[in-house]
Design an enzyme around this catalytic site. Structure first.
Site, PDB file in Angstrom:
ATOM      1  N   ASP A 146       0.713  -2.629  -0.693  1.00  0.00           N
ATOM      2  CA  ASP A 146       0.260  -3.246  -0.920  1.00  0.00           C
ATOM      3  C   ASP A 146       0.221  -4.377  -2.729  1.00  0.00           C
ATOM      4  OD1 ASP A 146      -2.496  -5.398  -1.389  1.00  0.00           O
ATOM      5  OD2 ASP A 146      -3.333  -3.495  -2.678  1.00  0.00           O
ATOM      6  N   GLU A 172       2.404  -3.839   5.568  1.00  0.00           N
ATOM      7  CA  GLU A 172       2.133  -3.778   3.869  1.00  0.00           C
ATOM      8  C   GLU A 172       2.628  -1.548   3.366  1.00  0.00           C
ATOM      9  OE1 GLU A 172      -1.505  -5.204   1.651  1.00  0.00           O
ATOM     10  OE2 GLU A 172      -2.190  -3.365   2.482  1.00  0.00           O
ATOM     11  N   GLU A 188       1.305   2.134   2.751  1.00  0.00           N
ATOM     12  CA  GLU A 188       0.568   1.206   2.412  1.00  0.00           C
ATOM     13  C   GLU A 188      -0.235   1.066   1.312  1.00  0.00           C
ATOM     14  OE1 GLU A 188      -4.599  -0.026   4.102  1.00  0.00           O
ATOM     15  OE2 GLU A 188      -3.259   1.619   5.038  1.00  0.00           O
TER      16      GLU A 188
END
Length: 222
Positions: A43, A115, A39
């Site tokens: 991002d 993400e 994640e």
């Protein structure tokens, strides 16, 4: 339908998609890797790819406008919509307690998983594949946001109208929220100099505040 069929990408390394769909609550219960690190990387990849897309597609927008469009798209709300589109709640692995509380439908958990999937695709197939996934899922949102970037929102318009004759104290307060975590409804008040001007309802705190501002403007313009 498998998760790979749903998102339109077949993994060579199946462990990557498994990791991307493993929430920390499940990882802690089962002593496996969670999707937190994926994640984190996803991002950054999402921000880079969306920035590149906006830079190339909208040369008429300035730096500030590009930043606003990106912020509108690279956020929990839009990623949650992508997660719903691909039915990620059916595949995400959460702990027993989290699942009993509807955690597999929680917007923040589902947005984070998108993400993580982006990073998993990047590791498995490279940046081009990750970029395709991002553009396929967020291009329409970016186009829509770019059309509205110059339009002032209701909170800004209300502030400008009220402060024409000097500083004034404007406050937004969430006075109620109800419903399950994955489908809450919020009620907000806009208060000016300790007087309630209007109340708004929305599916997020931001939307409730925006509706309150819109109603206040409508009232003031009568």
């Amino acid at each position: 339908m498998t998760i790979e069929e749903n998102i339109g990408y077949n993994f060579k390394d199946k462990a990557l998609i498994e990791e991307a769909l493993t929430h920390t609550s499940y990882a802690n219960e089962n002593n496996v890797k969670s999707n937190e690190k994926l994640e984190f990387l996803g991002d950054s990849i999402l921000e880079f790819i969306s920035s590149k897309y906006l830079y190339n597609k909208f040369p008429n927008l300035n730096e500030g406008e590009l930043t606003k469009v990106r912020a509108t798209v690279v956020c929990e709300d839009s990623l949650y919509e992508v997660a719903k589109k691909h039915e990620i709640s059916e595949y995400i692995k959460v702990g027993r307690s989290e699942r009993s509380n509807g955690g597999n439908n929680r917007p923040a958990i589902l947005a984070d998983s998108i993400e993580a999937i982006i990073a998993a695709i990047y590791f498995d197939g490279g940046l081009d594949k990750a970029e395709k996934f991002i553009i396929d899922n967020l291009e329409e949102a970016m186009k829509s946001a770019s059309k509205n970037v110059g339009v002032k929102d209701h909170k800004t318009m209300l502030q400008e109208k009220l402060q024409q004759n000097g500083d004034i104290d404007i406050e937004y307060k969430i006075i109620d929220e109800h419903g399950p975590d994955h489908d809450k409804t919020f009620t907000a008040e806009v208060i000016v100099n300790q007087r309630i001007l209007a109340t708004g309802i929305g599916k997020s705190k931001k939307h409730a505040e925006m509706q309150a501002a819109q109603k206040a403007l409508e009232s003031l313009n009568k």
